[in-house]
Design a protein around this motif. Sequence first.
Motif, PDB file in Angstrom:
ATOM      1  N   VAL A 127     -20.621   6.786 -49.662  1.00 22.81           N
ATOM      2  CA  VAL A 127     -19.158   6.834 -49.734  1.00 22.81           C
ATOM      3  C   VAL A 127     -18.608   7.767 -48.661  1.00 22.81           C
ATOM      4  CG1 VAL A 127     -17.192   7.452 -51.188  1.00 22.81           C
ATOM      5  CG2 VAL A 127     -19.195   6.347 -52.203  1.00 22.81           C
ATOM      6  N   CYS A 128     -17.685   7.257 -47.879  1.00 20.69           N
ATOM      7  CA  CYS A 128     -17.046   8.055 -46.833  1.00 20.69           C
ATOM      8  C   CYS A 128     -15.867   8.814 -47.428  1.00 20.69           C
ATOM      9  CB  CYS A 128     -16.576   7.137 -45.710  1.00 20.69           C
ATOM     10  SG  CYS A 128     -15.768   8.026 -44.366  1.00 20.69           S
ATOM     11  N   ASP A 129     -15.863  10.120 -47.278  1.00 25.47           N
ATOM     12  CA  ASP A 129     -14.771  10.939 -47.802  1.00 25.47           C
ATOM     13  C   ASP A 129     -13.508  10.836 -46.948  1.00 25.47           C
ATOM     14  OD1 ASP A 129     -16.259  11.888 -49.949  1.00 25.47           O
ATOM     15  OD2 ASP A 129     -16.972  13.640 -48.848  1.00 25.47           O
ATOM     16  N   ALA A 130     -13.665  10.581 -45.668  1.00 25.00           N
ATOM     17  CA  ALA A 130     -12.523  10.614 -44.757  1.00 25.00           C
ATOM     18  C   ALA A 130     -11.733   9.308 -44.698  1.00 25.00           C
ATOM     19  CB  ALA A 130     -13.003  10.989 -43.355  1.00 25.00           C
ATOM     20  N   ILE A 131     -12.377   8.180 -45.003  1.00 21.12           N
ATOM     21  CA  ILE A 131     -11.714   6.887 -44.876  1.00 21.12           C
ATOM     22  C   ILE A 131     -11.874   6.122 -46.192  1.00 21.12           C
ATOM     23  CG2 ILE A 131     -11.634   4.692 -43.628  1.00 21.12           C
ATOM     24  CD1 ILE A 131     -12.868   6.184 -41.223  1.00 21.12           C
ATOM     25  N   ASP A 132     -10.744   5.815 -46.817  1.00 21.20           N
ATOM     26  CA  ASP A 132     -10.792   5.058 -48.070  1.00 21.20           C
ATOM     27  C   ASP A 132     -11.480   3.712 -47.865  1.00 21.20           C
ATOM     28  OD1 ASP A 132      -9.551   6.969 -49.591  1.00 21.20           O
ATOM     29  OD2 ASP A 132      -7.564   6.067 -49.471  1.00 21.20           O
ATOM     30  N   ASN A 133     -12.271   3.329 -48.857  1.00 23.95           N
ATOM     31  CA  ASN A 133     -12.939   2.034 -48.906  1.00 23.95           C
ATOM     32  C   ASN A 133     -13.958   1.791 -47.804  1.00 23.95           C
ATOM     33  OD1 ASN A 133     -11.954   1.033 -51.311  1.00 23.95           O
ATOM     34  ND2 ASN A 133     -10.059   0.386 -50.343  1.00 23.95           N
ATOM     35  N   LEU A 134     -14.410   2.845 -47.156  1.00 27.44           N
ATOM     36  CA  LEU A 134     -15.486   2.687 -46.186  1.00 27.44           C
ATOM     37  C   LEU A 134     -16.791   3.115 -46.846  1.00 27.44           C
ATOM     38  CD1 LEU A 134     -16.556   2.055 -43.355  1.00 27.44           C
ATOM     39  CD2 LEU A 134     -16.080   4.450 -42.752  1.00 27.44           C
ATOM     40  N   LEU A 135     -17.717   2.178 -46.924  1.00 25.42           N
ATOM     41  CA  LEU A 135     -19.060   2.465 -47.397  1.00 25.42           C
ATOM     42  C   LEU A 135     -20.001   2.331 -46.215  1.00 25.42           C
ATOM     43  CD1 LEU A 135     -19.072   0.389 -50.713  1.00 25.42           C
ATOM     44  CD2 LEU A 135     -18.912   2.878 -50.500  1.00 25.42           C
ATOM     45  N   VAL A 136     -20.984   3.182 -46.145  1.00 25.47           N
ATOM     46  CA  VAL A 136     -21.979   3.115 -45.079  1.00 25.47           C
ATOM     47  C   VAL A 136     -23.357   3.024 -45.709  1.00 25.47           C
ATOM     48  CG1 VAL A 136     -20.559   4.367 -43.418  1.00 25.47           C
ATOM     49  CG2 VAL A 136     -22.139   5.629 -44.879  1.00 25.47           C
ATOM     50  N   THR A 137     -24.285   2.488 -44.967  1.00 28.67           N
ATOM     51  CA  THR A 137     -25.643   2.390 -45.474  1.00 28.67           C
ATOM     52  C   THR A 137     -26.616   2.622 -44.329  1.00 28.67           C
ATOM     53  OG1 THR A 137     -27.111   1.077 -46.886  1.00 28.67           O
ATOM     54  CG2 THR A 137     -25.818  -0.122 -45.242  1.00 28.67           C
ATOM     55  N   GLY A 138     -27.893   2.587 -44.630  1.00 23.92           N
ATOM     56  CA  GLY A 138     -28.914   2.814 -43.607  1.00 23.92           C
ATOM     57  C   GLY A 138     -28.866   4.235 -43.087  1.00 23.92           C
ATOM     58  N   GLY A 153     -33.011  -1.445 -47.217  1.00 17.88           N
ATOM     59  CA  GLY A 153     -32.641  -2.744 -47.781  1.00 17.88           C
ATOM     60  C   GLY A 153     -32.041  -2.608 -49.171  1.00 17.88           C
ATOM     61  N   ALA A 154     -32.639  -1.748 -49.989  1.00 20.96           N
ATOM     62  CA  ALA A 154     -32.119  -1.517 -51.338  1.00 20.96           C
ATOM     63  C   ALA A 154     -30.745  -0.856 -51.293  1.00 20.96           C
ATOM     64  CB  ALA A 154     -33.102  -0.665 -52.143  1.00 20.96           C
ATOM     65  N   MET A 155     -30.555   0.066 -50.358  1.00 23.03           N
ATOM     66  CA  MET A 155     -29.237   0.686 -50.210  1.00 23.03           C
ATOM     67  C   MET A 155     -28.211  -0.348 -49.748  1.00 23.03           C
ATOM     68  SD  MET A 155     -29.797   4.560 -48.726  1.00 23.03           S
ATOM     69  CE  MET A 155     -30.747   4.115 -47.293  1.00 23.03           C
ATOM     70  N   GLY A 156     -28.613  -1.246 -48.859  1.00 32.24           N
ATOM     71  CA  GLY A 156     -27.718  -2.301 -48.395  1.00 32.24           C
ATOM     72  C   GLY A 156     -27.304  -3.226 -49.527  1.00 32.24           C
ATOM     73  N   GLN A 157     -28.244  -3.549 -50.405  1.00 32.64           N
ATOM     74  CA  GLN A 157     -27.929  -4.370 -51.578  1.00 32.64           C
ATOM     75  C   GLN A 157     -26.889  -3.663 -52.438  1.00 32.64           C
ATOM     76  OE1 GLN A 157     -31.244  -4.953 -54.245  1.00 32.64           O
ATOM     77  NE2 GLN A 157     -30.199  -6.545 -55.400  1.00 32.64           N
ATOM     78  N   ALA A 158     -27.090  -2.388 -52.707  1.00 26.55           N
ATOM     79  CA  ALA A 158     -26.145  -1.616 -53.516  1.00 26.55           C
ATOM     80  C   ALA A 158     -24.789  -1.521 -52.829  1.00 26.55           C
ATOM     81  CB  ALA A 158     -26.699  -0.222 -53.792  1.00 26.55           C
ATOM     82  N   CYS A 159     -24.783  -1.364 -51.521  1.00 26.85           N
ATOM     83  CA  CYS A 159     -23.531  -1.255 -50.764  1.00 26.85           C
ATOM     84  C   CYS A 159     -22.732  -2.555 -50.860  1.00 26.85           C
ATOM     85  CB  CYS A 159     -23.858  -0.919 -49.316  1.00 26.85           C
ATOM     86  SG  CYS A 159     -22.435  -0.470 -48.316  1.00 26.85           S
ATOM     87  N   GLY A 160     -23.408  -3.687 -50.711  1.00 29.08           N
ATOM     88  CA  GLY A 160     -22.726  -4.976 -50.808  1.00 29.08           C
ATOM     89  C   GLY A 160     -22.145  -5.222 -52.187  1.00 29.08           C
ATOM     90  N   ILE A 161     -22.912  -4.896 -53.217  1.00 31.20           N
ATOM     91  CA  ILE A 161     -22.415  -5.066 -54.580  1.00 31.20           C
ATOM     92  C   ILE A 161     -21.225  -4.148 -54.826  1.00 31.20           C
ATOM     93  CG2 ILE A 161     -22.975  -4.757 -57.024  1.00 31.20           C
ATOM     94  CD1 ILE A 161     -25.882  -5.563 -56.277  1.00 31.20           C
ATOM     95  N   ALA A 162     -21.318  -2.904 -54.369  1.00 30.57           N
ATOM     96  CA  ALA A 162     -20.215  -1.951 -54.555  1.00 30.57           C
ATOM     97  C   ALA A 162     -18.954  -2.435 -53.855  1.00 30.57           C
ATOM     98  CB  ALA A 162     -20.619  -0.570 -54.039  1.00 30.57           C
ATOM     99  N   ALA A 163     -19.106  -2.989 -52.658  1.00 32.68           N
ATOM    100  CA  ALA A 163     -17.939  -3.516 -51.929  1.00 32.68           C
ATOM    101  C   ALA A 163     -17.301  -4.667 -52.697  1.00 32.68           C
ATOM    102  CB  ALA A 163     -18.355  -3.963 -50.536  1.00 32.68           C
ATOM    103  N   ALA A 164     -18.122  -5.532 -53.278  1.00 32.72           N
ATOM    104  CA  ALA A 164     -17.591  -6.655 -54.063  1.00 32.72           C
ATOM    105  C   ALA A 164     -16.879  -6.166 -55.319  1.00 32.72           C
ATOM    106  CB  ALA A 164     -18.719  -7.619 -54.425  1.00 32.72           C
ATOM    107  N   ILE A 165     -17.468  -5.195 -55.980  1.00 31.05           N
ATOM    108  CA  ILE A 165     -16.832  -4.627 -57.177  1.00 31.05           C
ATOM    109  C   ILE A 165     -15.481  -4.026 -56.806  1.00 31.05           C
ATOM    110  CG2 ILE A 165     -16.967  -2.768 -58.894  1.00 31.05           C
ATOM    111  CD1 ILE A 165     -20.038  -3.261 -58.936  1.00 31.05           C
TER     112      ILE A 165
END
Length: 121
Positions: free
Chosen positions: A49-60, A80-92
Amino acid sequence: DILTRKHFSSVITHSRYPIDIHNPKGEGTESTFMSESGTYYSIPYEIMVCDAIDNLLVTGRCVSASFEAQAAIRTAPTVGAMGQACGIAAAISANGGCCARNITISELQTQLLRQGAYLNL
Protein backbone atom coordinates in the motif's frame (compact mmCIF):
# COMPACT_ATOMS: atom_id res chain seq x y z
CA ASP A 1 10.34 -9.71 11.17
CA ILE A 2 11.71 -12.37 8.83
CA LEU A 3 14.24 -13.80 11.26
CA THR A 4 11.73 -13.90 14.11
CA ARG A 5 9.07 -15.28 11.73
CA LYS A 6 6.60 -12.61 12.82
CA HIS A 7 2.98 -13.43 12.07
CA PHE A 8 0.86 -10.61 10.64
CA SER A 9 -2.93 -10.67 10.86
CA SER A 10 -2.94 -9.09 7.38
CA VAL A 11 -0.89 -11.92 5.87
CA ILE A 12 -1.13 -12.28 2.08
CA THR A 13 1.51 -14.98 1.58
CA HIS A 14 4.26 -16.90 3.31
CA SER A 15 7.84 -17.69 2.38
CA ARG A 16 10.85 -19.37 3.87
CA TYR A 17 13.45 -18.20 1.38
CA PRO A 18 16.55 -17.00 3.24
CA ILE A 19 17.89 -13.48 3.33
CA ASP A 20 20.17 -13.75 0.30
CA ILE A 21 22.33 -10.67 -0.25
CA HIS A 22 24.47 -10.69 -3.38
CA ASN A 23 27.69 -8.71 -3.22
CA PRO A 24 27.40 -5.83 -5.72
CA LYS A 25 31.02 -6.50 -6.76
CA GLY A 26 30.09 -10.06 -7.71
CA GLU A 27 32.28 -11.60 -5.03
CA GLY A 28 29.92 -13.97 -3.26
CA THR A 29 26.62 -14.05 -1.47
CA GLU A 30 25.73 -13.62 2.19
CA SER A 31 22.83 -15.89 3.16
CA THR A 32 20.95 -16.00 6.45
CA PHE A 33 18.76 -19.07 6.78
CA MET A 34 15.81 -19.69 9.09
CA SER A 35 17.02 -21.23 12.34
CA GLU A 36 14.42 -24.00 12.37
CA SER A 37 13.55 -26.30 9.50
CA GLY A 38 9.95 -26.21 8.36
CA THR A 39 9.40 -22.62 9.51
CA TYR A 40 8.38 -19.67 7.39
CA TYR A 41 7.58 -15.98 7.69
CA SER A 42 4.44 -14.14 6.68
CA ILE A 43 4.22 -11.14 4.39
CA PRO A 44 1.59 -8.49 5.25
CA TYR A 45 -0.73 -6.62 2.90
CA GLU A 46 0.53 -3.24 4.11
CA ILE A 47 3.86 -3.57 2.30
CA MET A 48 1.99 -3.11 -1.00
CA VAL A 49 0.00 0.00 0.00
CA CYS A 50 1.35 3.39 -1.03
CA ASP A 51 0.90 6.02 1.67
CA ALA A 52 1.49 8.97 -0.65
CA ILE A 53 -0.93 8.13 -3.48
CA ASP A 54 -4.47 6.90 -2.90
CA ASN A 55 -5.35 3.60 -4.57
CA LEU A 56 -1.81 2.83 -5.66
CA LEU A 57 -0.73 -0.70 -4.85
CA VAL A 58 2.75 -1.94 -5.67
CA THR A 59 4.17 -5.42 -5.76
CA GLY A 60 7.44 -7.21 -6.44
CA ARG A 61 10.59 -5.26 -5.76
CA CYS A 62 8.61 -2.04 -5.30
CA VAL A 63 7.06 -3.08 -1.97
CA SER A 64 7.94 -1.30 1.23
CA ALA A 65 10.59 -3.47 2.85
CA SER A 66 14.12 -3.13 4.16
CA PHE A 67 17.05 -4.03 1.92
CA GLU A 68 17.50 -7.27 3.85
CA ALA A 69 13.82 -8.20 3.59
CA GLN A 70 13.90 -7.48 -0.16
CA ALA A 71 16.79 -9.93 -0.41
CA ALA A 72 14.46 -12.62 0.92
CA ILE A 73 11.13 -11.81 -0.75
CA ARG A 74 12.39 -11.06 -4.26
CA THR A 75 12.07 -14.62 -5.56
CA ALA A 76 9.57 -15.57 -8.27
CA PRO A 77 7.21 -17.69 -6.11
CA THR A 78 6.91 -15.00 -3.44
CA VAL A 79 6.59 -12.15 -5.93
CA GLY A 80 3.95 -14.15 -7.84
CA ALA A 81 1.94 -14.66 -4.65
CA MET A 82 2.19 -10.96 -3.85
CA GLY A 83 1.03 -10.15 -7.38
CA GLN A 84 -1.99 -12.41 -6.93
CA ALA A 85 -2.87 -10.62 -3.68
CA CYS A 86 -2.33 -7.21 -5.31
CA GLY A 87 -4.69 -8.03 -8.18
CA ILE A 88 -7.40 -9.31 -5.86
CA ALA A 89 -7.03 -6.25 -3.61
CA ALA A 90 -7.36 -3.93 -6.61
CA ALA A 91 -10.55 -5.73 -7.68
CA ILE A 92 -12.00 -5.55 -4.18
CA SER A 93 -11.22 -1.83 -4.05
CA ALA A 94 -12.70 -1.13 -7.49
CA ASN A 95 -15.83 -3.22 -6.95
CA GLY A 96 -16.41 -1.98 -3.42
CA GLY A 97 -15.82 1.69 -4.12
CA CYS A 98 -13.26 2.01 -1.34
CA CYS A 99 -9.66 3.10 -1.22
CA ALA A 100 -7.19 0.22 -1.61
CA ARG A 101 -5.67 0.95 1.80
CA ASN A 102 -9.11 0.50 3.41
CA ILE A 103 -10.19 -2.84 1.96
CA THR A 104 -11.31 -5.54 4.36
CA ILE A 105 -8.29 -7.80 4.82
CA SER A 106 -10.44 -10.81 5.69
CA GLU A 107 -12.21 -10.45 2.32
CA LEU A 108 -8.84 -10.41 0.55
CA GLN A 109 -7.71 -13.47 2.51
CA THR A 110 -10.96 -15.31 1.73
CA GLN A 111 -10.48 -14.68 -1.99
CA LEU A 112 -6.85 -15.80 -1.80
CA LEU A 113 -7.88 -19.02 -0.06
CA ARG A 114 -10.58 -19.63 -2.70
CA GLN A 115 -7.86 -19.39 -5.33
CA GLY A 116 -5.69 -21.92 -3.53
CA ALA A 117 -3.31 -19.69 -1.62
CA TYR A 118 -1.77 -21.01 1.59
CA LEU A 119 -2.39 -18.62 4.48
CA ASN A 120 -1.88 -20.24 7.84
CA LEU A 121 -4.49 -17.98 9.53
